[in-house]
Design a protein around this motif. Structure first.
Motif, PDB file in Angstrom:
ATOM      1  N   VAL A 175       3.729 -11.015  46.686  1.00  0.00           N
ATOM      2  CA  VAL A 175       5.355 -10.871  46.280  1.00  0.00           C
ATOM      3  C   VAL A 175       5.563 -11.095  44.998  1.00  0.00           C
ATOM      4  O   VAL A 175       6.082 -10.601  44.061  1.00  0.00           O
ATOM      5  N   ALA A 184       2.959  -6.843  46.396  1.00  0.00           N
ATOM      6  CA  ALA A 184       2.929  -6.451  47.936  1.00  0.00           C
ATOM      7  C   ALA A 184       3.626  -5.326  48.235  1.00  0.00           C
ATOM      8  O   ALA A 184       3.213  -4.435  49.287  1.00  0.00           O
ATOM      9  N   TYR A 185       4.554  -4.826  47.439  1.00  0.00           N
ATOM     10  CA  TYR A 185       5.413  -3.377  47.885  1.00  0.00           C
ATOM     11  C   TYR A 185       5.229  -2.630  46.681  1.00  0.00           C
ATOM     12  O   TYR A 185       4.964  -3.015  45.380  1.00  0.00           O
ATOM     13  N   THR A 186       5.647  -1.400  46.694  1.00  0.00           N
ATOM     14  CA  THR A 186       5.690  -0.352  45.664  1.00  0.00           C
ATOM     15  C   THR A 186       7.227  -0.184  45.152  1.00  0.00           C
ATOM     16  O   THR A 186       7.975  -1.228  45.735  1.00  0.00           O
ATOM     17  N   GLY A 220      10.216  -0.170  47.033  1.00  0.00           N
ATOM     18  CA  GLY A 220      10.408  -0.973  48.148  1.00  0.00           C
ATOM     19  C   GLY A 220       9.807  -0.924  49.411  1.00  0.00           C
ATOM     20  O   GLY A 220      10.161  -1.444  50.369  1.00  0.00           O
ATOM     21  N   ALA A 221       8.791  -0.278  49.444  1.00  0.00           N
ATOM     22  CA  ALA A 221       7.967   0.223  50.685  1.00  0.00           C
ATOM     23  C   ALA A 221       6.723  -0.478  50.958  1.00  0.00           C
ATOM     24  O   ALA A 221       5.908  -0.883  49.869  1.00  0.00           O
ATOM     25  N   TYR A 239      19.720  -3.650  46.476  1.00  0.00           N
ATOM     26  CA  TYR A 239      18.347  -3.569  46.084  1.00  0.00           C
ATOM     27  C   TYR A 239      17.915  -2.261  45.205  1.00  0.00           C
ATOM     28  O   TYR A 239      17.540  -2.381  44.217  1.00  0.00           O
ATOM     29  N   TRP A 240      18.452  -1.284  45.683  1.00  0.00           N
ATOM     30  CA  TRP A 240      18.266  -0.025  45.223  1.00  0.00           C
ATOM     31  C   TRP A 240      19.033  -0.083  43.594  1.00  0.00           C
ATOM     32  O   TRP A 240      18.448   0.502  42.597  1.00  0.00           O
ATOM     33  N   TRP A 292      13.287 -10.311  53.138  1.00  0.00           N
ATOM     34  CA  TRP A 292      12.968  -9.045  52.500  1.00  0.00           C
ATOM     35  C   TRP A 292      12.078  -9.020  51.440  1.00  0.00           C
ATOM     36  O   TRP A 292      12.641  -9.027  50.539  1.00  0.00           O
ATOM     37  N   PRO A 321      10.586  -6.530  49.405  1.00  0.00           N
ATOM     38  CA  PRO A 321      10.799  -5.908  48.135  1.00  0.00           C
ATOM     39  C   PRO A 321      11.691  -6.489  47.259  1.00  0.00           C
ATOM     40  O   PRO A 321      11.538  -6.492  46.048  1.00  0.00           O
ATOM     41  N   HIS A 335      14.805  -2.517  57.350  1.00  0.00           N
ATOM     42  CA  HIS A 335      14.967  -2.182  56.000  1.00  0.00           C
ATOM     43  C   HIS A 335      14.743  -0.603  55.871  1.00  0.00           C
ATOM     44  O   HIS A 335      14.414  -0.105  57.066  1.00  0.00           O
TER      45      HIS A 335
END
Lengths: 584, 351
Positions: free
Chosen positions: A311, A316-318, A321-322, B280-281, B310, B312, B351
Motif C-alpha cells: 500500500v 496494492a491497488y490499481t 482503486g481496485a 476517494y474518486w 480501505w 486504495p 467499496h
C-alpha cells in the motif's frame, strides 16, 4: 538516445527522500510526453509459431461437467537447461483426474522435452523421472544445492514436489527429505500456484518462496453459473491463503520460515511472483500478484524478515482503486532508469497495470499514460514477461491472453484470445504491435503459462506458451531487424551458483540498461535464467557491471556483442581493483 | 463549497444505500419536541465525541429511564452515527420497555445499516436477517440484505435472498433491481438485463431502474450510455447522491471527461458527505489526472477518515503526500493504515 541515467548502484541515502519526491514530480510532468503515436518508429517484433518435432504434449485439466476451480488454472512451463548442454529444454506441467487429484494415466503426466539443437525435441520424462504426482499448476527452476545442475520445483493443488537434478539426465524426488512435504498447521495442504527461488538472506543458498492461492476442497466446491450454464466460480467465493517461505539449510533440506519471516502474516490469493531489489538496498524483495485481493509487496528487512509494503509503495491497488484479478507478474526496468518496474496481468476490462518504480521502491501506476489501458482493456492476461524482443535496447511486454471462464461455457466466444505483444516506444509508452507480429500471432487459444528464453541461441527471445487442454505454442522470435545482443550466464561462487539475484548494468554508446538474474517470471512459470540484453546498433558493450548477491561487484569492459557470455563470480576485490574481461 | 465536517444528514434518502432507508421512528416528531438531553446526545454524536456521547447516554438513562421512545430514538441516532454497539444497547433498552414487532424489526434493520456502513459485513448480514425474520413483510429489509450480499460477492446467497424476496414481492421494482445487481455481480448480464426489464415495466420512471441500467452498461464498458442512464436517474431525483456518484464514475472511465466527473463526485459529496468512495474518486482525479496533489489530499484525507482500513484510499493518499513533499505525513498515513488493517483483520471492506 537520451542521456544515460544515473548509476543505480551508487546509493546515497541522503538522496532518498529528495529523489522520491522529485521522481514523483517528474513523473507527473513526464506524463504529457508519453503515449507516443509513432508505433512504426520502433523495430518490428515478429514471431513464427513452430510445431517442433517431438514436442508431443496436450495439457489435461481433467475437465468435468462440474467446474472445479483448478481446472481453469492449468498450467505452468519452464525453460531449463537440465543437461547443461547450452540449450534450453522445456518442462510442461499438467493436471490430474478430478476430483481425485491423482495422475492416473500418462495423459496427466508432466513432461520434460530435451532440446536436440536442431529444432526438434525428445521426450525424456520417463528417464528423467519428473512426471509429477498430483494436480500440478506451477514450476520454478534453480540449482538449489549449488551442484551445477538446475533442479525443478513443482507447485501443486494438494502438494508440491522438489526434483533434484542428479546430473546424469535423471532427477530424484526429494520433497520429503527436503522437508517440503508441507502441511500448514491451520489450512492443511496449501494450493500452490507459483514459486520463486530467491536467496532472501544472501547466505549463498537459494530459498524458496511459494505463492498459495485459495482454500479449496472438491467436496465444498460451490456451484456457479453464467446465464444458466455452469461455469467457474468467482475467486471471491474462496478463502485466501498465506504464502510460504522455506529457508535453505545448505544440506538439501529446508525449514519453513513463513511465520518467522513475517510472510505468513498476510493473506492473499497468490498467483504470479516477481522478485527484484526494488529499493536497491541490496536485498531482494518479493511482489505477489493476487487474484481479487490487493497485491503484496514484501520488503526485505535484511534480518530474515519481510514487511508488507504494497500500500505505502503504491502497488496494492490499481489507479482505479481496485484489487484486480492479478495473474502474472514480471519485475524489470522498462524505462532504463535503473529501477525495476512491475508489469502485472489481469482480466478483461480491468486493464493490466504497469507500475513504474520512481526510485527506492516507490511506484506510480502509468498504465494509462503508457498506452496499456487501451491495449489491454479487452484482454485477459495470464503469464507475462518483460523482455527486449526486437533487441533495440528497450524491454517490450508480452501477455499470454485468455479469459478465465470455461472454454465450453456460455462465454466461450470470448474465452479464447490471441496473445499480446507491446513494443516499447522508448518514451515511456508502449504500442500494441500484435497485429504486425506475424501471420500466426492472431491465433486465439486458452493461453495460460509462458516462459521466455532463447531456444535456438540466436540472440532473440523466444516464448513457450501453454494452452488449457491444448498443445503448447512455441513462438520462435523472427524479428527482422538484426540488432545486436548479449546474453549473460552468471555462475556464482560466494553467491548462489545460479547467480539469482545478481544485478546487471550494461553500458553501450547508446545508453545504459539494467536487468537481474531471475527465473520467476509471469504466472506459474520459470524462464531462462540467462540475462538477455538487446544492444540495438551497438556491436560492443563498453561496460558490464554485475553486483552479485554476495555484494561482490564485478566489472567487464569492451564486450563483443552477439555472444553468450559466461561470467563467473570473482572473490571480492578491493574497491579499486578492476579486472577487465574477467570471467569471460 | 464542500464542507468536510460530519454533519447531520439533511435527508436520509440520500444515504449511501441504493434504496432509501427505512425510517423506524420510535418517537413522534422527535426532533422538534425533543428534550434538551436528547439534543445534547445528538450534538455529541455529530461532534463524534465518544466521551460526551457516553456521558449523555448516562444522563438520558438517569432522566428518562422508562422512556421507550427516547431510548429508541437514541439508538437511531447512534446507529446513524456508526456507533453500532451503543446503538444496540439503546435499542435493547427501548425494546425491553415494550415495543411492536415493527419496531423490533426496524431496530435490527438500522443496526444492520450501521454495521454495513462500518464495513462490518458479518454483523450487518446477521441484523438484516433478523429484521426479515421478525418482519418478513417489509420489502426494504429484503432489498438491503440482497444488496449487501451482492456487494460482498455472496452471489449464491444473494440469489437465494432475491428469490425469496421476489416470491413475496413479485411486483416490487426495488426487489427486481436488487436481483439484477446480484446477477451483475455474478457476471450474468443476460439475467441482469432481464431483471432490469422487469423493473422498468413496473416503474418506468424510477431512478433505481435507470441506475441499474447504468450499472449494466458500465459492466459492458459502454460508458457514454451509462452516463446517459445515470443522468436520467439524476433528472428523476436530483438529490440522489448515488446517481451522481455513478455518473462521475462512468465519466471518469471515459478518459477525457475528468472535469465533468469531478463535478459529479463533488455533487455526490454535497448531497451525502458520508461515503468514502466519492471523496476517494474526487481525490483521485485531482492527484492522477490534474496533478493537483494538495487539492487531492484534502479529499483523500476525508476518504481515509471515513474508511481507515480501505486500502486504495490510503495508498493514493500516501502517494499524494509523497508527491507533495509531505514525507512525515506519508509515514503517518502508512502507520495508521497498518494499524487499521490489523484491526479490521480479515473482515472484508465494502467499496
Amino acid at each position: 538516445m537520451s542521456e544515460p541515467p544515473r548509476n543505480r548502484f551508487v546509493t546515497d541515502m541522503r538522496w532518498i527522500g529528495k529523489l522520491s519526491v522529485c521522481g514523483l514530480l517528474l513523473a507527473g510532468l513526464g506524463v504529457s510526453f508519453w503515449q507516443s503515436d509513432r508505433p512504426g518508429a520502433v523495430d518490428p517484433i515478429t514471431f513464427e509459431l513452430m510445431a517442433p518435432r517431438g514436442l508431443h504434449f496436450v495439457s489435461n485439466s481433467g475437465a468435468t461437467s462440474r467446474k472445479y476451480q483448478p481446472q481453469t488454472m492449468l498450467a505452468g512451463v519452464a525453460l531449463i537447461d537440465y543437461d547443461n548442454d547450452g540449450l534450453l529444454d522445456i518442462y510442461l506441467v499438467n493436471g490430474a483426474a478430478m476430483p481425485d487429484l491423482v495422475k492416473n494415466g500418462e495423459a496427466f503426466s508432466n513432461r520434460l522435452f530435451r532440446n536436440n539443437g536442431d529444432g526438434s525435441f525428445t521426450d525424456v520424462t520417463g528417464r528423467a523421472g519428473v512426471k509429477g504426482r498430483g494436480y500440478d499448476i506451477g514450476v520454478a527452476v534453480a540449482d538449489f544445492d549449488n551442484d551445477g545442475y538446475e533442479d525443478i520445483f513443482v507447485a501443486g493443488v494438494r502438494g508440491n514436489i522438489l526434483y533434484h537434478n542428479n546430473g546424469d539426465g535423471t532427477f530424484t524426488d526429494v520433497t520429503q527429505k527436503a522437508g517440503l512435504d508441507h502441511r500448514d498447521p491451520v489450512y492443511g495442504r496449501l494450493w500452490a500456484a507459483s514459486a520463486a527461488w530467491v536467496d532472501h538472506d544472501r547466505d549463498g543458498w537459494l530459498d524458496l518462496f511459494v505463492s498459495n492461492y485459495v482454500v479449496w476442497d472438491p467436496e465444498q466446491e460451490p456451484v456457479c453459473e453464467r446465464d444458466h450454464v455452469p461455469d467457474f466460480c468467482h475467486p471471491k467465493l474462496y478463502q485466501g491463503l498465506p504464502n510460504s517461505l522455506f529457508h535453505n539449510n545448505h544440506d538439501g533440506t529446508f525449514t519453513d520460515v513463513s511465520q518467522r519471516s513475517g510472510i505468513r502474516k498476510s493473506i492473499g490469493k497468490g498467483m504470479g511472483v516477481a522478485v527484484a531489489d526494488f529499493d536497491n538496498d541490496g536485498w531482494p524483495d518479493i511482489f505477489v500478484a493476487n487474484d481479487n485481493e490487493p497485491n503484496q509487496l514484501f520488503h526485505n528487512e535484511k534480518n530474515g524478515t519481510f514487511s508488507g509494503a504494497a500500500v505505502e509503495n503504491g502497488v496494492a491497488y490499481t489507479e482505479n482503486g481496485a484489487a484486480i484479478a492479478g495473474m502474472g507478474a514480471d519485475a524489470r526496468d522498462v524505462d532504463n532508469d535503473s529501477w525495476p518496474d512491475i508489469f502485472e496481468t489481469a482480466l478483461v476490462k480491468e486493464t493490466m497495470p504497469l507500475f513504474r518504480n520512481l526510485g527506492h521502491g516507490i511506484f506510480q501506476e502509468i498504465t494509462r499514460e503508457s498506452g496499456l489501458t487501451a491495449a489491454t482493456r479487452n484482454k485477459g492476461g495470464w503469464s507475462n514477461g518483460v523482455f527486449d524482443f526486437n533487441n533495440d535496447g528497450w524491454k517490450d511486454l508480452f501477455v499470454a491472453a485468455a479469459h478465465v471462464l470455461d472454454p465450453g461455457g456460455n462465454r466461450r466466444a470470448s474465452v479464447e484470445q490471441s496473445n499480446v505483444v507491446l513494443a516499447n516506444l522508448h518514451n515511456g509508452g508502449f504500442s500494441d504491435v500484435s497485429s504486425h507480429a506475424g501471420n500466426d500471432f492472431a491465433r486465439p487459444a486458452v493461453h495460460r503459462g509462458a516462459a521466455f528464453g532463447d531456444l535456438d541461441n540466436d540472440g532473440r527471445i523466444d516464448i513457450v506458451v501453454t494452452c488449457l487442454d491444448g498443445r503448447p505454442e512455441v513462438w520462435h522470435n523472427t524479428s527482422p531487424v538484426r540488432n545486436h545482443w548479449l546474453i549473460i550466464k552468471t555462475i556464482g561462487s560466494t553467491s548462489n551458483r545460479d547467480g539469482i539475484g545478481a544485478k546487471l548494468k550494461l553500458t553501450t554508446s547508446s545508453g545504459v540498461q539494467f536487468n537481474q538474474v531471475t527465473t520467476a517470471v509471469g504466472f506459474a512459470s520459470a524462464s531462462d535464467r540467462r540475462v538477455h540484453f538487446g544492444l540495438g546498433k551497438d556491436s560492443v558493450a563498453r561496460k558490464l557491471q554485475i553486483v552479485w548477491p554476495s555484494g561482490t561487484v564485478q566489472m567487464l569492459e569492451n564486450i563483443r556483442a552477439d555472444q553468450i557470455l559466461i561470467v563467473r563470480e570473482k572473490p571480492a576485490l578491493p574497491k579499486s581493483g578492476r579486472d577487465p574481461g574477467s570471467g569471460r | 463549497m464542500i464542507r468536510f465536517s460530519l454533519r447531520a444528514r439533511r435527508c436520509l434518502r440520500t444515504a449511501s444505500a441504493l434504496l432509501a432507508p427505512f425510517l423506524v421512528c420510535f418517537g413522534q416528531n422527535a426532533s422538534s419536541e425533543s428534550p434538551p438531553i436528547f439534543e445534547a446526545l445528538k450534538s455529541a454524536i455529530q461532534a463524534r465525541d465518544v466521551q460526551l456521547i457516553d456521558q449523555q447516554r448516562k444522563e438520558l438513562d438517569r432522566v428518562e429511564p422508562r422512556n421507550r421512545e427516547a431510548h429508541g430514538k437514541a439508538g437511531e441516532w447512534l446507529a446513524e452515527g456508526r456507533y453500532c454497539e451503543p446503538a444496540g444497547e439503546e435499542f435493547d433498552r427501548a425494546l425491553s420497555l415494550g415495543a411492536s414487532k415493527k419496531q423490533q424489526a426496524g431496530s435490527h434493520y438500522l443496526l444492520g445499516r450501521c454495521y454495513e456502513r462500518a464495513s462490518r459485513t458479518r454483523e450487518a448480514l446477521a441484523e438484516y436477517r433478523k429484521a426479515i425474520e421478525i418482519g418478513p413483510g417489509e420489502e426494504k429489509f429484503h432489498v438491503a440484505l440482497i444488496l449487501l450480499l451482492a456487494s460482498q460477492w455472496e452471489t449464491g446467497f444473494g440469489e437465494d435472498a432475491a428469490r425469496e424476496a421476489l416470491a413475496r414481492f413479485p411486483n416490487s421494482a426495488p426487489c427486481w433491481v436488487a436481483a439484477g445487481l446480484v446477477e451483475l455481480r455474478n457476471g450474468s448480464l443476460g439475467n441482469a438485463r432481464e431483471a432490469w426489464r422487469r423493473a422498468k415495466a413496473l416503474e418506468p420512471d424510477s431512478p433505481l431502474v435507470a441506475k441499474l441500467l447504468g450499472r449494466i452498461q458500465m459492466t459492458e464498458a459502454r460508458y457514454a450510455e451509462a452516463v446517459q442512464s445515470f443522468q436520467r436517474a439524476i433528472e428523476l431525483d436530483r438529490s440522489d447522491a448515488q446517481a451522481w456518484f455513478y455518473c462521475g464514475l462512468a465519466l471518469s472511465k471515459m478518459g477525457d471527461q475528468s472535469d465533468r466527473a469531478l463535478q459529479a463526485f463533488l455533487q455526490a459529496i454535497e448531497l451525502n458527505p458520508e461515503p468514502a468512495e466519492a471523496y476517494y474518486w474526487a481525490g483521485s482525479i485531482y492527484v492522477q489526472r490534474k496533478h493537483q496533489n494538495e487539492q487531492g489530499i484534502r479529499y483523500l484525507e476525508q476518504a481515509v477518515v471515513r474508511a481507515p482500513a480501505w486500502g486504495p484510499a490510503s495508498q493514493l493518499l500516501i502517494q499524494a503526500y509523497r508527491a507533495a513533499g509531505h514525507s512525515e505525513k506519508a509515514m503517518g498515513a502508512t502507520r495508521r493504515f497498518q494499524e487499521s488493517s490489523e484491526r479490521a483483520a480479515s473482515e472484508p471492506v465494502r467499496h
